[in-house]
Scaffold this motif. Structure first.
Motif, PDB file in Angstrom:
ATOM      1  N   GLY A 162      40.040  34.904  28.619  1.00  0.00           N
ATOM      2  CA  GLY A 162      39.660  35.174  30.003  1.00  0.00           C
ATOM      3  C   GLY A 162      40.830  35.088  30.975  1.00  0.00           C
ATOM      4  O   GLY A 162      40.635  35.165  32.188  1.00  0.00           O
ATOM      5  N   VAL A 163      42.045  34.882  30.442  1.00  0.00           N
ATOM      6  CA  VAL A 163      43.208  34.718  31.314  1.00  0.00           C
ATOM      7  C   VAL A 163      43.503  36.012  32.083  1.00  0.00           C
ATOM      8  O   VAL A 163      43.863  35.977  33.264  1.00  0.00           O
ATOM      9  CB  VAL A 163      44.444  34.292  30.495  1.00  0.00           C
TER      10      VAL A 163
ATOM     11  N   GLU B 125      41.429  38.422  33.095  1.00  0.00           N
ATOM     12  CA  GLU B 125      40.515  38.620  34.232  1.00  0.00           C
ATOM     13  C   GLU B 125      40.777  37.598  35.320  1.00  0.00           C
ATOM     14  O   GLU B 125      40.707  37.909  36.504  1.00  0.00           O
ATOM     15  CB  GLU B 125      39.051  38.535  33.764  1.00  0.00           C
ATOM     16  N   ARG B 126      41.077  36.388  34.921  1.00  0.00           N
ATOM     17  CA  ARG B 126      41.348  35.371  35.930  1.00  0.00           C
ATOM     18  C   ARG B 126      42.553  35.783  36.792  1.00  0.00           C
ATOM     19  O   ARG B 126      42.562  35.563  37.996  1.00  0.00           O
ATOM     20  CB  ARG B 126      41.645  34.039  35.246  1.00  0.00           C
ATOM     21  N   MET B 127      43.560  36.396  36.187  1.00  0.00           N
ATOM     22  CA  MET B 127      44.730  36.813  36.962  1.00  0.00           C
ATOM     23  C   MET B 127      44.406  38.059  37.781  1.00  0.00           C
ATOM     24  O   MET B 127      44.878  38.205  38.899  1.00  0.00           O
ATOM     25  CB  MET B 127      45.900  37.099  36.037  1.00  0.00           C
ATOM     26  N   ARG B 128      43.619  38.944  37.197  1.00  0.00           N
ATOM     27  CA  ARG B 128      43.322  40.190  37.902  1.00  0.00           C
ATOM     28  C   ARG B 128      42.450  39.974  39.128  1.00  0.00           C
ATOM     29  O   ARG B 128      42.381  40.835  40.002  1.00  0.00           O
ATOM     30  CB  ARG B 128      42.648  41.182  36.948  1.00  0.00           C
TER      31      ARG B 128
END
Ligand SMILES: Nc1ncnc2c1ncn2[C@@H]1O[C@H](COP(=O)(O)OP(=O)(O)OP(=O)(O)O)[C@@H](O)[C@H]1O
Ligand SMILES: [Mg+2]
Lengths: 251, 260
Positions: free
Chosen positions: A86-87, A89-92
């Protein structure tokens, strides 16, 4: 613009730290070209390779490109893992520059590849490689160009596929013939006409030829110049593809 | 002025086995400072709706405005104003808790010192101080969930989207989370859009509930209003109302033929 630079620096730092934490992987990436250098290089010593320079000046440039070809092309693997965590999406979902998400990663790959290349060249020198310093530096520039191009493509592909199963086969299928056809191990000067013609369609060939020329101190337009042109074109296309994919949501 | 408003928001996924209409047209509005409970059975389309509202997934239909910015035309504007805690989190197990918190601050464009200070602050708020130098992969499920929530709060968003934030939390941590959410609303007038499968949580925390099923809104109102309207009796629970609305668990009577 300043956001792009600082975001790129941030992403670069994050992945550089991760690379430093997994030195094993960095060393592992060097193993294959090292094996070629040590176990294959000596075989070429007395073989006529149809060009200027000795066998090390032919082999080491080829191995440098091979190193780039394999390490950078598999760079996207990390993104597949990060997607699962999920990294990505978390950054996006943050305001971070989309381009920086790509550039920061690709720059880290360039640094990693340059360090690996340096080790490879030093090992080559230990085995008998002699080449002009300028030529060696030019070789590193080409490794950098190749890395940023292939890493961008690899990251773009990884953003688009759902699983490692959709990723690794594509890369291997493209890489293996690309490596053989670019004359990484033996120069394409030895090839019969048809093979030579096919290999001229593979952009990496021009990079290999350019680095080989640089290693014998020949910086002519039709070798280093052509290689630079192809390298820059490759880089422009790859960065465009990569940026598109990273800009677009939904990946 | 609502802080979130959607009109006909829809998302169809194209798959090998044909299209999946995950969200079929959702209309809803959320007022500033409201805590909205977004409920629905598994697969109802909650996460898909949240991913659209947080700019991660382009809608295939409809439109939405979040925190004053149009979702389609100004996603960057939306991103600056919102925080999102995904259903399955978003930290790298090989990175330390501190590094993740600081990086998150930097991604929201805080300076180095600011980001470090904010990481400490968040750690205190979510009881993570002891764990700051641990790898994220070495946290318990509930500790990791608290970290996920801290990450979403980094830049004090105007709207906070929480996708099942309390899953995996022990009762004490859950009560703490409720207090934290109420405090965020009280202190910062934060709007909270949260999904949950715990109906007691929805009832205790949310000002208003929106219930979705099969990608559309099937009911909305306060917990009391839903119980009164769908529960069937004055002392009905929210669970009774939820089951009546979504038909889950109450399928038996319908399945039997009424007459032969
Ligand atoms: N990327 C995707 N491709 C295809 N179908 C998808 C995709 N993502 C979600 N779906 C489908 O869309 C529907 C809604 O999924 P969603 O994750 O929004 O449900 P949810 O309400 O969050 O459920 P849960 O309570 O289980 O988290 C499901 O049927 C799901 O299988
Ligand atoms: Mg969900």
């Amino acid at each position: 613009m300043s956001n792009l630079l600082s975001d790129t620096g941030l992403i670069f730092g994050r992945y550089l730290r991760q690379a430093l934490n997994s030195k094993v992987a960095v060393v592992f990436g060097l193993l294959q070209p090292m094996f070629y250098l040590v176990f294959f290089g000596p075989l070429l010593h007395d073989v006529p390779l149809g060009g200027e320079g000795d066998s090390w000046q032919v082999l080491v440039p080829g191995l440098l490109i091979q190193l780039g070809l394999f390490s950078a092309a598999f760079a996207g693997f990390g993104i597949l893992l990060e997607k699962q965590f999920g990294v990505i999406e978390r950054m996006r979902v943050t305001p971070v520059s989309r381009l920086a998400l790509l550039l920061g990663r690709a720059l880290k790959d360039v640094v990693q590849l340059l360090v690996q290349s340096l080790v490879l060249v030093i090992a080559g020198v230990a085995l008998g490689l002699r080449a002009p310093v300028l030529g060696v530096v030019v070789g590193f520039v080409f490794v950098g160009l190749l890395t940023i191009s292939l890493a961008s493509l690899s990251y773009a592909l990884a953003m688009r596929v759902d699983s490692p199963q959709g990723f690794a086969p594509v890369i291997s299928t493209v890489n293996m013939p690309a490596m053989l056809l670019s004359g990484v191990l033996l120069p394409m000067a030895l090839a019969p006409g048809w093979l030579d013609a096919v290999s001229r369609c593979v952009p990496f060939r021009y990079l290999v030829d350019a680095v080989r020329a640089a290693y014998v101190g020949d910086y002519a337009w039709d070798t280093v110049g052509l290689g630079a042109l192809v390298g820059l074109a490759l880089c422009a296309v790859s960065m465009t593809v990569g940026t598109r994919v990273f800009r677009k949501a939904g990946a | 002025m609502p802080v979130i408003s959607t009109a006909g928001l829809a998302r169809t996924f194209q798959t090998k086995h044909g299209p999946v209409e995950a969200v079929r047209g959702i209309d809803l509005t959320v007022s500033p400072g409201e805590i909205l409970g977004f409920l629905g059975p598994n697969g109802a389309g909650k996460t898909t709706t949240l991913r659209m509202l947080t700019t991660l997934l382009p809608p295939t239909g409809g439109a939405a405005t979040v925190a004053g910015h149009d979702l389609a035309r100004d996603p960057a504007g939306v991103r600056r104003k919102i925080g999102y805690v995904a259903q399955s989190g978003g930290v790298d197990p090989s990175v330390s808790v501190r590094e993740e918190l600081v990086t998150q601050g930097r991604l929201y464009r805080l300076g180095k010192a600011e980001a470090a200070a904010r990481a400490e602050e968040l750690a205190t708020e979510l009881d993570l101080t002891e764990l700051l130098d641990r790898k994220c992969g070495a946290l318990s499920g509930g500790q990791r969930r608290r970290l996920d929530i801290a990450m979403g709060l980094t830049h004090r968003p105007v709207v906070l989207f929480l996708d099942e934030p309390s899953t995996g939390l022990d009762p004490g941590s859950r009560a703490d989370l409720w207090d934290l959410i109420r405090k965020l609303r009280a202190d910062h007038a934060m709007t909270v859009f949260l999904t949950t499968h715990y109906l007691d949580e929805a009832e205790a925390l949310a000002d208003r509930l929106v219930i979705v099923d099969n990608g559309t809104v099937v009911a909305e109102g306060t917990a009391a209003a839903l119980k009164a309207e769908y529960g069937g009796s004055p002392d009905a629970t929210l669970q009774d109302a939820f089951i009546a609305i979504t038909g889950r668990g109450a399928a038996q009577p319908d399945a039997a033929p009424l007459a032969v």
